[in-house]
Design a protein around this motif. Structure first.
Motif, PDB file in Angstrom:
ATOM      1  N   MET A   1     -72.758 -14.368  26.008  1.00 20.11           N
ATOM      2  CA  MET A   1     -71.717 -13.358  25.862  1.00 20.11           C
ATOM      3  C   MET A   1     -70.451 -13.730  26.641  1.00 20.11           C
ATOM      4  SD  MET A   1     -72.700 -10.999  23.771  1.00 20.11           S
ATOM      5  CE  MET A   1     -73.482 -12.324  22.869  1.00 20.11           C
ATOM      6  N   ILE A   2     -70.641 -14.328  27.837  1.00 15.26           N
ATOM      7  CA  ILE A   2     -69.483 -14.740  28.632  1.00 15.26           C
ATOM      8  C   ILE A   2     -68.724 -15.856  27.930  1.00 15.26           C
ATOM      9  CG2 ILE A   2     -68.764 -15.767  30.833  1.00 15.26           C
ATOM     10  CD1 ILE A   2     -71.170 -14.365  32.120  1.00 15.26           C
ATOM     11  N   LEU A   3     -69.456 -16.824  27.382  1.00 15.58           N
ATOM     12  CA  LEU A   3     -68.809 -17.925  26.666  1.00 15.58           C
ATOM     13  C   LEU A   3     -68.099 -17.429  25.413  1.00 15.58           C
ATOM     14  CD1 LEU A   3     -71.537 -20.712  26.984  1.00 15.58           C
ATOM     15  CD2 LEU A   3     -69.371 -20.541  28.228  1.00 15.58           C
ATOM     16  N   LEU A   4     -68.719 -16.489  24.703  1.00 23.93           N
ATOM     17  CA  LEU A   4     -68.071 -15.922  23.515  1.00 23.93           C
ATOM     18  C   LEU A   4     -66.796 -15.170  23.896  1.00 23.93           C
ATOM     19  CD1 LEU A   4     -71.099 -14.543  21.457  1.00 23.93           C
ATOM     20  CD2 LEU A   4     -69.636 -16.491  20.882  1.00 23.93           C
ATOM     21  N   ALA A   5     -66.854 -14.430  25.001  1.00 27.50           N
ATOM     22  CA  ALA A   5     -65.675 -13.695  25.441  1.00 27.50           C
ATOM     23  C   ALA A   5     -64.544 -14.643  25.839  1.00 27.50           C
ATOM     24  CB  ALA A   5     -66.042 -12.788  26.618  1.00 27.50           C
ATOM     25  N   TYR A   6     -64.895 -15.775  26.442  1.00 28.60           N
ATOM     26  CA  TYR A   6     -63.880 -16.761  26.828  1.00 28.60           C
ATOM     27  C   TYR A   6     -63.250 -17.400  25.595  1.00 28.60           C
ATOM     28  CZ  TYR A   6     -61.782 -20.941  28.877  1.00 28.60           C
ATOM     29  OH  TYR A   6     -60.896 -21.933  29.242  1.00 28.60           O
ATOM     30  N   ALA A   7     -64.074 -17.679  24.578  1.00 25.34           N
ATOM     31  CA  ALA A   7     -63.576 -18.343  23.374  1.00 25.34           C
ATOM     32  C   ALA A   7     -62.783 -17.388  22.480  1.00 25.34           C
ATOM     33  CB  ALA A   7     -64.745 -18.942  22.598  1.00 25.34           C
ATOM     34  N   TRP A   8     -63.246 -16.131  22.361  1.00 30.18           N
ATOM     35  CA  TRP A   8     -62.586 -15.161  21.475  1.00 30.18           C
ATOM     36  C   TRP A   8     -62.391 -13.822  22.192  1.00 30.18           C
ATOM     37  CZ3 TRP A   8     -67.044 -17.784  19.445  1.00 30.18           C
ATOM     38  CH2 TRP A   8     -66.723 -18.837  18.586  1.00 30.18           C
ATOM     39  N   PRO A   9     -61.536 -13.783  23.200  1.00 29.28           N
ATOM     40  CA  PRO A   9     -61.343 -12.531  23.943  1.00 29.28           C
ATOM     41  C   PRO A   9     -60.679 -11.432  23.121  1.00 29.28           C
ATOM     42  CG  PRO A   9     -59.731 -14.166  24.628  1.00 29.28           C
ATOM     43  CD  PRO A   9     -60.707 -14.876  23.745  1.00 29.28           C
ATOM     44  N   HIS A  10     -59.849 -11.824  22.131  1.00 29.81           N
ATOM     45  CA  HIS A  10     -59.130 -10.824  21.355  1.00 29.81           C
ATOM     46  C   HIS A  10     -60.063  -9.991  20.481  1.00 29.81           C
ATOM     47  CE1 HIS A  10     -59.636 -14.189  18.590  1.00 29.81           C
ATOM     48  NE2 HIS A  10     -59.453 -13.351  17.591  1.00 29.81           N
ATOM     49  N   MET A  11     -61.268 -10.509  20.188  1.00 26.10           N
ATOM     50  CA  MET A  11     -62.190  -9.785  19.323  1.00 26.10           C
ATOM     51  C   MET A  11     -62.771  -8.542  20.000  1.00 26.10           C
ATOM     52  SD  MET A  11     -62.187 -11.333  16.451  1.00 26.10           S
ATOM     53  CE  MET A  11     -63.651 -10.625  15.679  1.00 26.10           C
ATOM     54  N   GLY A  12     -62.947  -8.601  21.309  1.00 24.94           N
ATOM     55  CA  GLY A  12     -63.608  -7.495  21.986  1.00 24.94           C
ATOM     56  C   GLY A  12     -62.767  -6.759  22.993  1.00 24.94           C
ATOM     57  N   GLU A  13     -61.494  -7.132  23.130  1.00 28.12           N
ATOM     58  CA  GLU A  13     -60.651  -6.459  24.107  1.00 28.12           C
ATOM     59  C   GLU A  13     -60.292  -5.051  23.645  1.00 28.12           C
ATOM     60  OE1 GLU A  13     -56.535  -7.788  24.482  1.00 28.12           O
ATOM     61  OE2 GLU A  13     -56.846  -9.023  22.698  1.00 28.12           O
ATOM     62  N   GLU A  14     -59.770  -4.279  24.590  1.00 22.56           N
ATOM     63  CA  GLU A  14     -59.356  -2.916  24.255  1.00 22.56           C
ATOM     64  C   GLU A  14     -58.291  -2.951  23.172  1.00 22.56           C
ATOM     65  OE1 GLU A  14     -57.860   1.110  26.641  1.00 22.56           O
ATOM     66  OE2 GLU A  14     -57.947  -0.840  27.637  1.00 22.56           O
ATOM     67  N   ASN A  15     -58.415  -2.093  22.186  1.00 21.85           N
ATOM     68  CA  ASN A  15     -57.516  -2.040  21.028  1.00 21.85           C
ATOM     69  C   ASN A  15     -57.617  -3.296  20.160  1.00 21.85           C
ATOM     70  OD1 ASN A  15     -56.473   0.474  21.934  1.00 21.85           O
ATOM     71  ND2 ASN A  15     -55.003  -0.595  23.254  1.00 21.85           N
ATOM     72  N   GLY A  16     -58.722  -4.023  20.273  1.00 21.02           N
ATOM     73  CA  GLY A  16     -58.936  -5.201  19.448  1.00 21.02           C
ATOM     74  C   GLY A  16     -59.464  -4.833  18.075  1.00 21.02           C
ATOM     75  N   PRO A  17     -59.740  -5.836  17.224  1.00 18.97           N
ATOM     76  CA  PRO A  17     -60.203  -5.562  15.854  1.00 18.97           C
ATOM     77  C   PRO A  17     -61.590  -4.946  15.786  1.00 18.97           C
ATOM     78  CG  PRO A  17     -60.282  -7.916  16.322  1.00 18.97           C
ATOM     79  CD  PRO A  17     -59.565  -7.281  17.466  1.00 18.97           C
ATOM     80  N   LEU A  18     -62.430  -5.168  16.806  1.00 22.52           N
ATOM     81  CA  LEU A  18     -63.775  -4.596  16.821  1.00 22.52           C
ATOM     82  C   LEU A  18     -63.801  -3.339  17.687  1.00 22.52           C
ATOM     83  CD1 LEU A  18     -65.984  -7.801  17.260  1.00 22.52           C
ATOM     84  CD2 LEU A  18     -65.461  -6.576  15.141  1.00 22.52           C
ATOM     85  N   PRO A  19     -64.285  -2.228  17.161  1.00 27.39           N
ATOM     86  CA  PRO A  19     -64.320  -0.978  17.938  1.00 27.39           C
ATOM     87  C   PRO A  19     -65.492  -0.946  18.928  1.00 27.39           C
ATOM     88  CG  PRO A  19     -65.256  -0.579  15.775  1.00 27.39           C
ATOM     89  CD  PRO A  19     -64.817  -2.032  15.792  1.00 27.39           C
ATOM     90  N   LEU A  20     -65.532  -1.940  19.829  1.00 27.23           N
ATOM     91  CA  LEU A  20     -66.673  -2.049  20.734  1.00 27.23           C
ATOM     92  C   LEU A  20     -66.744  -0.892  21.720  1.00 27.23           C
ATOM     93  CD1 LEU A  20     -66.816  -5.870  21.582  1.00 27.23           C
ATOM     94  CD2 LEU A  20     -68.121  -4.560  19.904  1.00 27.23           C
ATOM     95  N   GLU A  21     -65.592  -0.355  22.088  1.00 29.47           N
ATOM     96  CA  GLU A  21     -65.614   0.768  23.033  1.00 29.47           C
ATOM     97  C   GLU A  21     -66.332   1.966  22.431  1.00 29.47           C
ATOM     98  OE1 GLU A  21     -62.555   3.552  25.677  1.00 29.47           O
ATOM     99  OE2 GLU A  21     -61.779   1.900  24.457  1.00 29.47           O
ATOM    100  N   GLU A  22     -66.030   2.253  21.157  1.00 29.86           N
ATOM    101  CA  GLU A  22     -66.696   3.375  20.491  1.00 29.86           C
ATOM    102  C   GLU A  22     -68.181   3.079  20.273  1.00 29.86           C
ATOM    103  OE1 GLU A  22     -63.884   2.041  19.561  1.00 29.86           O
ATOM    104  OE2 GLU A  22     -62.419   3.653  19.849  1.00 29.86           O
TER     105      GLU A  22
END
Length: 315
Positions: A1-22
């Motif tokens: 998960m850390i490596l994925l976040a480093y490679a694609w941080p925009h996917m899971g950041e706040e207001n990103g394309p994926l609604p991970l917060e919800e």
């Protein structure tokens, strides 16, 4: 998960394309609903009866942590690292995590009802204790007002209400929840991984590690690991001295040694009105949060293997 976040941080950041917060918000609520669904009222009452356990957890969270960091700061803090020490003390003043604490207790075979109670009540106490500690530690206290009512209401809706609903429905659906515990465990672990991913996405997207050398980050990370194991070990010794059962000892050391990234990020916007320093202050919390998950996971699995009695995770 850390490596994925480093490679694609925009996917899971706040207001990103994926609604991970919800997804994680509702997922945590479902986790607690299923925890409650497996808890009969009689079992819950028995788990909450040991006041000594609750006292150890809360005093460790809100007194032991701040005392250790404050004493260390008297010898090690200086003008150049003042903001980082403010961030470290902020870690110490925060409440315990909720979902991951209960998960680790469950994996290791601890007292789950007491873990749910202590993690939940810690969140409520932290609403008041964290700003109080930070006001005492900082040279000037924050003038911003905290909307205590909305924070408490959110915690009630996300944690206490689902657990209560699950307990009330235990008699009707408790057996079904037991039959589905394998699938529920997979769901629970998926939510935890998503929380880790989204947390690191935010840190990488905000460039929170920019401006610090690798040696400085490694030293800060090592300090956070040392703080975790120091508190972990002190609680373990205290529980042994007080004659705690194995189940209560596991609950005390996992609930008393964890710190909440969720509460830390939310309250930082109010406690630290200067947005320019929030990133630096949150850096120790980001590191502690990630490293505590890794360390606690290893310890919980080892405890489960040692006894040969792994308590299945639900939710």
């Amino acid at each position: 998960m850390i490596l994925l976040a480093y490679a694609w941080p925009h996917m899971g950041e706040e207001n990103g394309p994926l609604p991970l917060e919800e997804i994680t918000t509702y997922g945590v609520s479902l986790i607690f609903f299923f925890y409650g669904l497996r808890l009969s009222p009689a079992k819950l009452k028995a788990g909450l009866s040991d006041w000594r356990l609750h006292l150890v957890v809360q005093l460790s969270t809100f007194l032991l942590f701040p005392a250790l960091v404050f004493v260390a700061s008297l010898f090690l803090a200086h003008q150049e690292n003042q903001l980082l020490w403010l961030g470290v003390f902020y870690v110490a003043a925060l409440p315990s995590t909720v979902s991951s604490s209960v998960v680790m207790v469950s994996i290791a075979g601890g007292n789950i009802p007491s873990a749910i109670f202590n993690a939940s009540i810690s969140s409520l106490i932290g609403v008041f204790m964290t700003p109080l500690w930070m006001g005492l530690f900082m040279s000037t206290s924050s003038t911003a007002e905290m909307d205590l009512g909305s924070i408490i209401m959110k915690l009630m809706l996300q944690v206490l209400l689902p657990v209560t609903m699950g307990v009330l429905l235990n008699k009707r659906f408790g057996t079904f929840a037991e039959q589905q515990k394998g699938r529920l465990r997979l769901f629970d672990q998926t939510i935890i991984l998503l929380i880790v991913y989204s947390s690191f996405c935010d840190s990488f997207a905000r460039e929170m590690f920019k401006g610090y050398s690798a040696a400085e980050l490694l030293l800060l990370g090592a300090s956070m690991v040392a703080l975790f194991f120091l508190v972990f070990g002190l609680i373990h010794l205290l529980c042994n001295a007080m004659g705690f059962s194995r189940e209560n000892r596991i609950t005390a050391i996992f609930c008393g040694s964890k710190k909440s990234l969720v509460h830390g990020t939310v309250m930082s916007k109010v406690i630290f009105p200067d947005a320019n320093i929030v990133g630096i202050i949150l850096l120790p919390l980001m590191l502690y949060h990630a490293l505590q998950l890794i360390a606690a996971s290893v310890l919980a699995q080892r405890m489960a293997q040692t006894t040969g009695k792994t308590q299945e995770v639900v939710g």
